[in-house]
Design a protein around this motif. Sequence first.
Motif, PDB file in Angstrom:
ATOM      1  N   ALA A 405       0.816  -1.210   0.000  1.00  0.00           N
ATOM      2  CA  ALA A 405       0.000   0.000   0.000  1.00  0.00           C
ATOM      3  C   ALA A 405       0.849   1.260   0.000  1.00  0.00           C
ATOM      4  CB  ALA A 405      -0.939   0.006   1.200  1.00  0.00           C
ATOM      5  N   ALA A 406       2.079   1.165   0.498  1.00  0.00           N
ATOM      6  CA  ALA A 406       2.963   2.326   0.612  1.00  0.00           C
ATOM      7  C   ALA A 406       3.925   2.426  -0.573  1.00  0.00           C
ATOM      8  CB  ALA A 406       3.748   2.262   1.918  1.00  0.00           C
ATOM      9  N   THR A 435      -6.247  -2.577   8.002  1.00  0.00           N
ATOM     10  CA  THR A 435      -5.476  -1.548   8.713  1.00  0.00           C
ATOM     11  C   THR A 435      -4.101  -1.351   8.099  1.00  0.00           C
ATOM     12  OG1 THR A 435      -4.776  -3.219  10.338  1.00  0.00           O
ATOM     13  CG2 THR A 435      -6.690  -1.875  10.896  1.00  0.00           C
ATOM     14  N   ALA A 436      -3.496  -2.427   7.605  1.00  0.00           N
ATOM     15  CA  ALA A 436      -2.192  -2.280   6.954  1.00  0.00           C
ATOM     16  C   ALA A 436      -2.322  -1.469   5.676  1.00  0.00           C
ATOM     17  CB  ALA A 436      -1.600  -3.659   6.664  1.00  0.00           C
ATOM     18  N   ALA A 437      -3.389  -1.708   4.918  1.00  0.00           N
ATOM     19  CA  ALA A 437      -3.607  -0.937   3.691  1.00  0.00           C
ATOM     20  C   ALA A 437      -3.826   0.538   4.006  1.00  0.00           C
ATOM     21  CB  ALA A 437      -4.808  -1.507   2.934  1.00  0.00           C
ATOM     22  N   CYS A 438      -4.633   0.786   5.045  1.00  0.00           N
ATOM     23  CA  CYS A 438      -4.873   2.177   5.457  1.00  0.00           C
ATOM     24  C   CYS A 438      -3.584   2.823   5.943  1.00  0.00           C
ATOM     25  CB  CYS A 438      -5.940   2.198   6.545  1.00  0.00           C
ATOM     26  SG  CYS A 438      -6.225   3.818   7.276  1.00  0.00           S
ATOM     27  N   GLY A 439      -2.855   2.108   6.802  1.00  0.00           N
ATOM     28  CA  GLY A 439      -1.608   2.646   7.327  1.00  0.00           C
ATOM     29  C   GLY A 439      -0.579   2.889   6.245  1.00  0.00           C
ATOM     30  N   GLY A 440      -0.490   1.965   5.286  1.00  0.00           N
ATOM     31  CA  GLY A 440       0.476   2.119   4.208  1.00  0.00           C
ATOM     32  C   GLY A 440       0.173   3.313   3.327  1.00  0.00           C
ATOM     33  N   ARG A 441      -1.086   3.508   2.994  1.00  0.00           N
ATOM     34  CA  ARG A 441      -1.452   4.645   2.136  1.00  0.00           C
ATOM     35  C   ARG A 441      -1.155   5.978   2.820  1.00  0.00           C
ATOM     36  NH1 ARG A 441      -5.861   1.144   0.741  1.00  0.00           N
ATOM     37  NH2 ARG A 441      -7.116   2.050   2.418  1.00  0.00           N
ATOM     38  N   SER A 445       2.220   5.176  11.398  1.00  0.00           N
ATOM     39  CA  SER A 445       2.980   4.233  12.218  1.00  0.00           C
ATOM     40  C   SER A 445       2.008   3.346  13.002  1.00  0.00           C
ATOM     41  CB  SER A 445       3.871   4.988  13.195  1.00  0.00           C
ATOM     42  OG  SER A 445       3.073   5.640  14.173  1.00  0.00           O
ATOM     43  N   PRO A 446       2.481   2.196  13.511  1.00  0.00           N
ATOM     44  CA  PRO A 446       1.624   1.372  14.376  1.00  0.00           C
ATOM     45  C   PRO A 446       1.104   2.136  15.585  1.00  0.00           C
ATOM     46  CG  PRO A 446       3.518   0.107  13.664  1.00  0.00           C
ATOM     47  CD  PRO A 446       3.753   1.522  13.209  1.00  0.00           C
ATOM     48  N   ALA A 447       1.919   3.053  16.129  1.00  0.00           N
ATOM     49  CA  ALA A 447       1.456   3.854  17.267  1.00  0.00           C
ATOM     50  C   ALA A 447       0.283   4.734  16.855  1.00  0.00           C
ATOM     51  CB  ALA A 447       2.602   4.710  17.803  1.00  0.00           C
ATOM     52  N   ASP A 448       0.356   5.293  15.629  1.00  0.00           N
ATOM     53  CA  ASP A 448      -0.760   6.098  15.120  1.00  0.00           C
ATOM     54  C   ASP A 448      -2.018   5.244  14.983  1.00  0.00           C
ATOM     55  OD1 ASP A 448       0.893   8.324  14.885  1.00  0.00           O
ATOM     56  OD2 ASP A 448       1.470   7.813  12.832  1.00  0.00           O
ATOM     57  N   GLY A 459     -13.882   1.626  12.817  1.00  0.00           N
ATOM     58  CA  GLY A 459     -13.995   2.669  11.810  1.00  0.00           C
ATOM     59  C   GLY A 459     -12.728   2.827  10.991  1.00  0.00           C
ATOM     60  N   ILE A 460     -11.577   2.405  11.539  1.00  0.00           N
ATOM     61  CA  ILE A 460     -10.325   2.505  10.786  1.00  0.00           C
ATOM     62  C   ILE A 460     -10.157   1.334   9.831  1.00  0.00           C
ATOM     63  CG2 ILE A 460      -9.249   3.684  12.719  1.00  0.00           C
ATOM     64  CD1 ILE A 460      -7.568   1.189  13.206  1.00  0.00           C
ATOM     65  N   MET A 461     -11.116   0.393   9.848  1.00  0.00           N
ATOM     66  CA  MET A 461     -11.011  -0.802   9.005  1.00  0.00           C
ATOM     67  C   MET A 461     -11.958  -0.740   7.831  1.00  0.00           C
ATOM     68  SD  MET A 461     -10.724  -3.732  11.932  1.00  0.00           S
ATOM     69  CE  MET A 461      -9.565  -3.541  13.296  1.00  0.00           C
ATOM     70  N   SER A 462     -12.155   0.431   7.283  1.00  0.00           N
ATOM     71  CA  SER A 462     -13.042   0.565   6.135  1.00  0.00           C
ATOM     72  C   SER A 462     -12.345   0.064   4.893  1.00  0.00           C
ATOM     73  CB  SER A 462     -13.447   2.029   5.953  1.00  0.00           C
ATOM     74  OG  SER A 462     -12.290   2.828   5.740  1.00  0.00           O
ATOM     75  N   GLY A 463     -13.153  -0.353   3.945  1.00  0.00           N
ATOM     76  CA  GLY A 463     -12.635  -0.833   2.671  1.00  0.00           C
ATOM     77  C   GLY A 463     -13.762  -0.875   1.674  1.00  0.00           C
TER      78      GLY A 463
END
Length: 942
Positions: A405-406, A435-441, A445-448, A459-463
């Motif tokens: 994703a990144a 979540t990895a796709a969202c985080g990568g885009r 960071s994992p802390a975020d 809500g952070i797991m939308s797709g």
Amino acid sequence: MAIDFQRHIARQYGDRLSPGISPSGDVAVSGGRALADALDGVSDLIPLPFLSAFVNIAIKVLEACEEATAIEEDLMDLQERVYDLMLLVVNTVPVNRRVSIALQDKVRRLQSILDNILLDVGKIKAQKKWLLLFFHNLNKDRVDRCVGRLTGALEQFTVRSLFLAVLSVLIFSQVVSHLHVEDVLDKIRAEHSAFAAQLNRIEDAVNRTTQPHTAPSAYPRQDMPPTARRLFGRESLIDEIASLLTNESTSRVCITGAGGMGKTSVALAVAESPIIKRNFNKDRIFWIPCVEARSSDLLRRILYAQLRVTAETHDTLDALLDELDAIKDRRLLLLDNFETPWLSGQDRDKVGHILSRLAALPHIALLVTMTSSFTPGDIEWQHRPLAPLEPAAARDAFKAKYRDAADGHALAEGEGELDKFLASIGHLPLAITLTAACGGRLKASPADLLRDWRIAGIGIMSGHETLSMDETIRVSIERGVVRSNPEALTLLAILSMLPAGTTGNNLRWWAPSFTSPSPALQTLRTAALIEQDEGAFSTARIFIRPTIQSYMSQQNRISTEIRDLVYDACFKFVLDHKSIPDDRKFKDDLEALATEETNIQRLLMDVDVHNLQSNAIDALIAFGFYQSWTRPSTHLASRALKALLTFRRNSSDLSDPRAAARRVAEAHRCLGRNLFALDRYGKAYKYFEEASRLFQSLPDLALAGECAMDSLRMWRFMKRAGNDELESRVQEAQANLSHDRNDRYHVARGLLGFGEFLWWRKRRTEAIQPLYEASKIFEDLNCSASAAQSLHYLARTYARLEELSKALLVSRDALAKAEECGETGLLCSALKITAIYLMASEAYDDALPSITQALAASRSVGYPNGIAQSLELMAYNCAARMDLSGARIAYEGARAHFAKRGSARIGSRGVARCAENVEKLRQLPELNQDSFANLTKPVPWY
């Protein structure tokens, strides 16, 4: 699924149209009736009432024209035009998608015109034929008006069908009179020929669609989805399932698990595995998507479509099974998302019958995936429940998806924060993917992500709408099997408020209104909404995945009534297990509270401190005391005290001021005990002092004396200089404890406090008498905790008086009482002095188990001083046994833990002592008795 309705009816009327020839009256009527039958045959699949109504009125017009032809021959032309109009409308309406309001209105306007034409034709029918002998143009105007009304309506009905050209020529010939008749006929023939050729090309498909239960048109065959590039942590499982499928005796495999666990991905990977490809021909592997099969009938249709089997009727499986059985080649059927027909429909028995008949064919391998905890039907399945990913696999999966994703950028942050985040989402594959796709885009960071998860939840797991955690959970909850059991939804809401789940025994506390929770539990497990550990139901943990908890916590999915019920259950559970270490049920209460510790802590931290009832405050204080004996923390005790002080400050109506004052005093004492357990003696001293003052004012002299003794212990731990005033305070505290001479327990508590003081002031000989008397009273009263305390100081007194053998005997008695009591702090102290006296007697091997146990106990409750002292004893014991490397490691660990004590005197001296011994050991190639004797002994020693 919608079907191609125009193709469905084309076969019904298409053979009545020869190229270039308009239909005769009887053909038009019979064709119209066939069209009506076709509409009726699929009305359950395509509910278009406005279209059916239009066709029915058109047929009535055709029949009326046929009956009136004997009166007026010109009606045959009108009849043909109405028939062509009917075909045009049916061909134009897009039955495979939503029909616009505008198009519906146009069809209804045409229907209204046909209604008026039907009235006019009826008037013609009522005439006598002989009237036309005298009045040749009697009906001409009426028929022309009918044609005119059709012409006007069609100007508003724009279509793209080839019928438009045909019908335009038929109806509007008067406005294109400048064209030669031969040209018009050629155009009609050409377009009719093109239409006939088109019908021929689709004849085979249309032939199948004419059956009343046609799967291929209703459910077009779907190709198997592509497999994931790589499934982390599932490799061995995929090979295992593939091997099972190749053997006829084990070829019934069912993969179950919660939504988002990756069941479909595993099944598709199995179908594409080298083992399967070696044993099954490619055209003998069938993917059967069951996600839309909400009944046994729909499941049959999908089976016929996916297996490419045609039959006269699909009401039974006979034709399909006959074809499967005719050729004995091995075939693999992957029934994906089987929970839809099994859990959503109303005819599970019929679905089970279909599955059983398929399973009865030995050469047919079945691979079923379903969102459930149980397998379907009475079949000998090879059951493979799918668990979350192991932490290492979850980490690899997240990093790979993040990198994709990144745009190839790898996750830069350390694995510690990533592991915390993955644990918080339960290592669920779909959650990791989203979540990895969202985080990568976002390059987050994992802390975020962990911060966002705690705030927004799933809500952070939308797709994509079909690949979102929210949708996955919603579908599971709305299954028919769940909705049919209201208690299941109530229990789901209750369990969603318990982050650590609960046991079968404790479920009665959280759901007291349930006569028996078993049916609701069975329902929720069937739908894979809850999990249950292995083992007996009474002690097995029943829990909900973090993603489902997050889903339920949002959008008011848990009612206020259920929330209040759970909070009240929490308060009651805590207060029903409230006790002190000297109570006989203390150990059992500790164990009970430990089973629900995480749940209680979360619920108590979530209560509104500005609107606390008395039972909530009492529960906060009681659980704060529990924490001081197990895992000290100041959060809940501080919360209780803050709530009480706020309430007293803002409330002018105190119905029971004495009870309110007692709660404030208890909250001060509770906070002081937790600070003491955390070795924060200065702050603990202040809270004990205030608690003593408040209890004195009530008055409650016994508790005032207890708190005074506690504050004096803090004074000693802070190593403040003693004076005469201190002794007078000890005597005052003892007097308060002993004010009621009939209260033997508090009399003995006064003796214990005074004996401790004498021991601290090095008046050891004087200390023996009060400590011994206290231990005897506690022994008689069966108060194990206070007996252990008394014996602990008595043993240390004998050791200081150089009576080591007596000290060892008494320390072992103290240890036995501490174990009987169950308070970890007392146990740690008793273990340490027993180990010291054994080592002082040079019984180093005998001392090692006690040291190991003391270290484990101190770590379990997080006592910093206990951990540091246990490690120092471990280091000294290793050195005594000539274990140089062990001694070095243990001394380094002890120094690090003493350093955590900051500037406290015990901590600073411990750091210096351990550092000195580390330096001595660093210079040695090996240990011997001389070098061991040169080491500084642990403190305290005696």
